[in-house]
Design a protein around this motif. Structure first.
Motif, PDB file in Angstrom:
ATOM      1  N   GLU A 117       9.292   5.240   1.007  1.00  0.00           N
ATOM      2  CA  GLU A 117       7.864   4.879   1.017  1.00  0.00           C
ATOM      3  C   GLU A 117       7.652   3.517   1.671  1.00  0.00           C
ATOM      4  O   GLU A 117       6.691   3.325   2.426  1.00  0.00           O
ATOM      5  CB  GLU A 117       7.293   4.899  -0.400  1.00  0.00           C
ATOM      6  CG  GLU A 117       7.351   6.248  -1.089  1.00  0.00           C
ATOM      7  CD  GLU A 117       6.599   7.366  -0.381  1.00  0.00           C
ATOM      8  OE1 GLU A 117       5.813   7.106   0.553  1.00  0.00           O
ATOM      9  OE2 GLU A 117       6.812   8.523  -0.767  1.00  0.00           O
ATOM     10  N   ALA A 118       8.550   2.558   1.408  1.00  0.00           N
ATOM     11  CA  ALA A 118       8.424   1.228   2.020  1.00  0.00           C
ATOM     12  C   ALA A 118       8.618   1.297   3.529  1.00  0.00           C
ATOM     13  O   ALA A 118       7.952   0.573   4.285  1.00  0.00           O
ATOM     14  CB  ALA A 118       9.423   0.265   1.383  1.00  0.00           C
TER      15      ALA A 118
ATOM     16  N   ILE B 115       3.525   2.204   9.349  1.00  0.00           N
ATOM     17  CA  ILE B 115       2.060   2.193   9.443  1.00  0.00           C
ATOM     18  C   ILE B 115       1.574   0.838   9.957  1.00  0.00           C
ATOM     19  O   ILE B 115       0.698   0.766  10.818  1.00  0.00           O
ATOM     20  CB  ILE B 115       1.417   2.541   8.083  1.00  0.00           C
ATOM     21  CG1 ILE B 115       1.663   4.012   7.751  1.00  0.00           C
ATOM     22  CG2 ILE B 115      -0.077   2.219   8.085  1.00  0.00           C
ATOM     23  CD1 ILE B 115       1.345   4.383   6.303  1.00  0.00           C
ATOM     24  N   ILE B 116       2.164  -0.226   9.439  1.00  0.00           N
ATOM     25  CA  ILE B 116       1.780  -1.571   9.886  1.00  0.00           C
ATOM     26  C   ILE B 116       2.002  -1.707  11.387  1.00  0.00           C
ATOM     27  O   ILE B 116       1.144  -2.241  12.106  1.00  0.00           O
ATOM     28  CB  ILE B 116       2.554  -2.646   9.091  1.00  0.00           C
ATOM     29  CG1 ILE B 116       2.077  -2.663   7.630  1.00  0.00           C
ATOM     30  CG2 ILE B 116       2.412  -4.023   9.731  1.00  0.00           C
ATOM     31  CD1 ILE B 116       2.948  -3.471   6.689  1.00  0.00           C
TER      32      ILE B 116
ATOM     33  N   ALA C 278      -5.199   4.698   8.264  1.00  0.00           N
ATOM     34  CA  ALA C 278      -3.897   4.051   8.097  1.00  0.00           C
ATOM     35  C   ALA C 278      -3.896   3.125   6.876  1.00  0.00           C
ATOM     36  O   ALA C 278      -2.921   3.089   6.125  1.00  0.00           O
ATOM     37  CB  ALA C 278      -3.531   3.272   9.358  1.00  0.00           C
ATOM     38  N   MET C 279      -4.986   2.395   6.688  1.00  0.00           N
ATOM     39  CA  MET C 279      -5.080   1.495   5.542  1.00  0.00           C
ATOM     40  C   MET C 279      -4.988   2.281   4.235  1.00  0.00           C
ATOM     41  O   MET C 279      -4.263   1.894   3.314  1.00  0.00           O
ATOM     42  CB  MET C 279      -6.387   0.703   5.577  1.00  0.00           C
ATOM     43  CG  MET C 279      -6.552  -0.220   4.383  1.00  0.00           C
ATOM     44  SD  MET C 279      -8.184  -0.988   4.324  1.00  0.00           S
ATOM     45  CE  MET C 279      -9.235   0.432   4.097  1.00  0.00           C
ATOM     46  N   ILE C 280      -5.695   3.387   4.163  1.00  0.00           N
ATOM     47  CA  ILE C 280      -5.685   4.203   2.947  1.00  0.00           C
ATOM     48  C   ILE C 280      -4.270   4.725   2.671  1.00  0.00           C
ATOM     49  O   ILE C 280      -3.766   4.631   1.542  1.00  0.00           O
ATOM     50  CB  ILE C 280      -6.702   5.360   3.054  1.00  0.00           C
ATOM     51  CG1 ILE C 280      -8.119   4.808   3.041  1.00  0.00           C
ATOM     52  CG2 ILE C 280      -6.496   6.374   1.938  1.00  0.00           C
ATOM     53  CD1 ILE C 280      -9.193   5.809   3.466  1.00  0.00           C
ATOM     54  N   ILE C 281      -3.633   5.252   3.693  1.00  0.00           N
ATOM     55  CA  ILE C 281      -2.277   5.788   3.523  1.00  0.00           C
ATOM     56  C   ILE C 281      -1.302   4.674   3.158  1.00  0.00           C
ATOM     57  O   ILE C 281      -0.440   4.838   2.285  1.00  0.00           O
ATOM     58  CB  ILE C 281      -1.831   6.547   4.787  1.00  0.00           C
ATOM     59  CG1 ILE C 281      -2.701   7.793   4.968  1.00  0.00           C
ATOM     60  CG2 ILE C 281      -0.351   6.923   4.705  1.00  0.00           C
ATOM     61  CD1 ILE C 281      -2.557   8.451   6.322  1.00  0.00           C
TER      62      ILE C 281
ATOM     63  N   GLY D 255       0.876  -8.172  -1.262  1.00  0.00           N
ATOM     64  CA  GLY D 255       1.929  -7.769  -0.339  1.00  0.00           C
ATOM     65  C   GLY D 255       1.467  -6.645   0.564  1.00  0.00           C
ATOM     66  O   GLY D 255       0.378  -6.702   1.132  1.00  0.00           O
ATOM     67  N   THR D 256       2.270  -5.599   0.657  1.00  0.00           N
ATOM     68  CA  THR D 256       2.006  -4.530   1.625  1.00  0.00           C
ATOM     69  C   THR D 256       0.780  -3.694   1.292  1.00  0.00           C
ATOM     70  O   THR D 256       0.176  -3.124   2.198  1.00  0.00           O
ATOM     71  CB  THR D 256       3.227  -3.596   1.752  1.00  0.00           C
ATOM     72  OG1 THR D 256       3.515  -2.996   0.482  1.00  0.00           O
ATOM     73  CG2 THR D 256       4.435  -4.351   2.273  1.00  0.00           C
TER      74      THR D 256
END
Length: 131
Positions: free
Chosen positions: A29-30, A36-37, A52-55, A101-102
């Motif tokens: 997941e990380a 995505i970033i 992308a932000m939501i995911i 954080g992420t």
């Protein structure tokens, strides 16, 4: 009153027999979050960026979930005695996956820090499995 249920006391190290826990779940997941970033950095489409932000937020939450399961269900007091840094590692890792954080930022550096913490946890995890 007649009871229809028989109460049996059981004990176990984990929720299920060992072998179902693995920090690789948090790492996958990380890694998704980091990817995505990178994709958002290369894309100016506002619709894409929102999706992308939501995911990214969902995946960051899953990182926290998988870490919490390891922290609270797999690792036991003898592990924390042998590896006194373990509580701090989990605390730092879950915070790196959280709002500061992420989950809350598009910062590749935070994603790298998160992956490094997960790797530290995975090393300890592997040592406990080998014992």
């Amino acid at each position: 009153m007649l009871s229809l249920f028989r109460i049996t006391e059981v004990s176990a190290h984990c929720d299920l027999p060992c072998g179902v826990y693995d920090p690789a779940q948090a790492r996958i997941e990380a890694e998704s979050v980091k990817a995505i970033i990178a994709k958002v950095a290369d894309n100016d489409d506002p619709d894409f960026r929102v999706r992308a932000m939501i995911i990214k937020e969902q995946r960051s939450e899953l990182v926290k979930h998988h870490l919490w399961v390891l922290w609270t269900d797999y690792f036991k007091p003898p592990h924390f005695e042998k590896y006194p840094q373990l509580h701090t590692l989990f605390n730092e890792a879950t915070k790196l996956a959280g709002a500061a954080g992420t989950k809350g930022e598009f910062d590749a550096g935070k994603a790298d820090e998160l992956l490094a913490k997960i790797d530290e946890i995975a090393t300890i995890f592997a040592e406990t499995k080998a014992a």
